[in-house]
Design a protein around this motif. Structure first.
Motif, PDB file in Angstrom:
ATOM      1  N   ILE A 221      42.479  57.744  18.720  1.00 22.04           N
ATOM      2  CA  ILE A 221      43.445  58.206  17.730  1.00 22.04           C
ATOM      3  C   ILE A 221      42.715  59.163  16.795  1.00 22.04           C
ATOM      4  O   ILE A 221      41.537  58.959  16.469  1.00 22.04           O
ATOM      5  CB  ILE A 221      44.091  57.032  16.966  1.00 22.04           C
ATOM      6  N   ASP A 222      43.380  60.199  16.369  1.00 23.56           N
ATOM      7  CA  ASP A 222      42.786  61.174  15.453  1.00 23.56           C
ATOM      8  C   ASP A 222      42.631  60.570  14.063  1.00 23.56           C
ATOM      9  O   ASP A 222      43.483  59.805  13.608  1.00 23.56           O
ATOM     10  CB  ASP A 222      43.645  62.431  15.377  1.00 23.56           C
ATOM     11  N   LYS A 223      41.559  60.926  13.386  1.00 20.43           N
ATOM     12  CA  LYS A 223      41.263  60.377  12.059  1.00 20.43           C
ATOM     13  C   LYS A 223      42.327  60.716  11.019  1.00 20.43           C
ATOM     14  O   LYS A 223      42.449  60.038  10.004  1.00 20.43           O
ATOM     15  CB  LYS A 223      39.893  60.843  11.572  1.00 20.43           C
ATOM     16  N   ASN A 224      43.139  61.735  11.264  1.00 19.36           N
ATOM     17  CA  ASN A 224      44.168  62.127  10.303  1.00 19.36           C
ATOM     18  C   ASN A 224      45.511  61.420  10.523  1.00 19.36           C
ATOM     19  O   ASN A 224      46.437  61.600   9.728  1.00 19.36           O
ATOM     20  CB  ASN A 224      44.368  63.644  10.331  1.00 19.36           C
ATOM     21  N   GLU A 225      45.605  60.622  11.579  1.00 18.49           N
ATOM     22  CA  GLU A 225      46.831  59.859  11.827  1.00 18.49           C
ATOM     23  C   GLU A 225      46.972  58.762  10.773  1.00 18.49           C
ATOM     24  O   GLU A 225      45.991  58.348  10.151  1.00 18.49           O
ATOM     25  CB  GLU A 225      46.807  59.225  13.220  1.00 18.49           C
ATOM     26  N   THR A 226      48.172  58.274  10.607  1.00 23.42           N
ATOM     27  CA  THR A 226      48.410  57.220   9.625  1.00 23.42           C
ATOM     28  C   THR A 226      48.008  55.853  10.181  1.00 23.42           C
ATOM     29  O   THR A 226      47.958  55.648  11.397  1.00 23.42           O
ATOM     30  CB  THR A 226      49.897  57.143   9.230  1.00 23.42           C
ATOM     31  N   VAL A 227      47.757  54.940   9.268  1.00 19.10           N
ATOM     32  CA  VAL A 227      47.467  53.563   9.642  1.00 19.10           C
ATOM     33  C   VAL A 227      48.669  52.975  10.387  1.00 19.10           C
ATOM     34  O   VAL A 227      48.508  52.226  11.355  1.00 19.10           O
ATOM     35  CB  VAL A 227      47.104  52.726   8.396  1.00 19.10           C
TER      36      VAL A 227
ATOM     37  N   LEU B  28      38.351  51.885  14.754  1.00 17.88           N
ATOM     38  CA  LEU B  28      39.337  51.180  13.949  1.00 17.88           C
ATOM     39  C   LEU B  28      39.703  49.919  14.708  1.00 17.88           C
ATOM     40  O   LEU B  28      40.074  49.979  15.878  1.00 17.88           O
ATOM     41  CB  LEU B  28      40.588  52.038  13.729  1.00 17.88           C
ATOM     42  N   SER B  29      39.585  48.783  14.029  1.00 18.81           N
ATOM     43  CA  SER B  29      39.881  47.507  14.675  1.00 18.81           C
ATOM     44  C   SER B  29      41.034  46.806  13.966  1.00 18.81           C
ATOM     45  O   SER B  29      41.437  47.192  12.865  1.00 18.81           O
ATOM     46  CB  SER B  29      38.649  46.609  14.650  1.00 18.81           C
TER      47      SER B  29
ATOM     48  N   ASN C 255      45.704  56.053   3.383  1.00 21.99           N
ATOM     49  CA  ASN C 255      46.606  55.636   4.456  1.00 21.99           C
ATOM     50  C   ASN C 255      46.272  56.247   5.810  1.00 21.99           C
ATOM     51  O   ASN C 255      47.006  56.044   6.759  1.00 21.99           O
ATOM     52  CB  ASN C 255      48.058  55.983   4.104  1.00 21.99           C
ATOM     53  N   THR C 256      45.182  56.989   5.904  1.00 23.00           N
ATOM     54  CA  THR C 256      44.832  57.580   7.187  1.00 23.00           C
ATOM     55  C   THR C 256      43.831  56.692   7.925  1.00 23.00           C
ATOM     56  O   THR C 256      43.109  55.896   7.320  1.00 23.00           O
ATOM     57  CB  THR C 256      44.226  58.989   7.042  1.00 23.00           C
ATOM     58  N   VAL C 257      43.807  56.871   9.203  1.00 20.62           N
ATOM     59  CA  VAL C 257      42.866  56.142  10.045  1.00 20.62           C
ATOM     60  C   VAL C 257      41.434  56.426   9.590  1.00 20.62           C
ATOM     61  O   VAL C 257      40.598  55.522   9.508  1.00 20.62           O
ATOM     62  CB  VAL C 257      43.076  56.526  11.527  1.00 20.62           C
TER      63      VAL C 257
END
Length: 134
Positions: free
Chosen positions: A83-89, A116-117, A5-7
């Motif tokens: 956006i940070d890679k640890n943020e949620t989708v 992320l697209s 569920n993370t970016v």
């Protein structure tokens, strides 16, 4: 956070980029060759902007410039929305909606490490939908 569920779990890890002197036409050709819809613009070794197929479409439809002469450095969107890679989708989805962007550069400790697209989000939500058996 739930795994997946993370970016960072959903992002494209290969970065596609070009320099500011590349023509819009050549940039779009590179996008098609690599099956991506955005290129980061690198200036002096740093990513300073982004040029997308949407930018291209608007350029052509509005007749704003000759795509064979216009440089992506003049057309790019800057600063890049990250956006940070640890943020949620979910957070990424909200940020895209808020900023009205289809692409986010993904960072790790402030360094761009992926993209992320909207297409990445579509794949994620499609998989989630399949899991619910509806």
């Amino acid at each position: 956070m739930t795994t997946g569920n993370t970016v960072g779990d959903q992002m494209s890890k290969t970065l596609f980029f070009t320099g500011p002197e590349t023509t819009a036409f050549d940039a779009v050709d590179k996008m098609y060759q690599n099956k991506v819809s955005a290129l980061l613009i690198q200036i002096d070794g740093e990513f300073k902007g982004i040029f997308t197929k949407t930018d291209w479409r608007n350029l052509i439809l509005q007749g704003q410039a000759d795509p064979h002469k216009a440089k992506v450095g003049d057309l790019m969107t800057s600063p890049i929305i990250t956006i940070d890679k640890n943020e949620t989708v979910g957070r990424a989805t909200m940020l895209m909606e808020e900023k009205v962007f289809r692409h986010l550069a993904v960072t790790d400790n402030g360094k761009i490490v992926g993209m992320l697209s909207v297409k990445d989000l579509e794949k994620f939500y499609y998989k989630m939908h399949q899991k619910t058996n509806f």
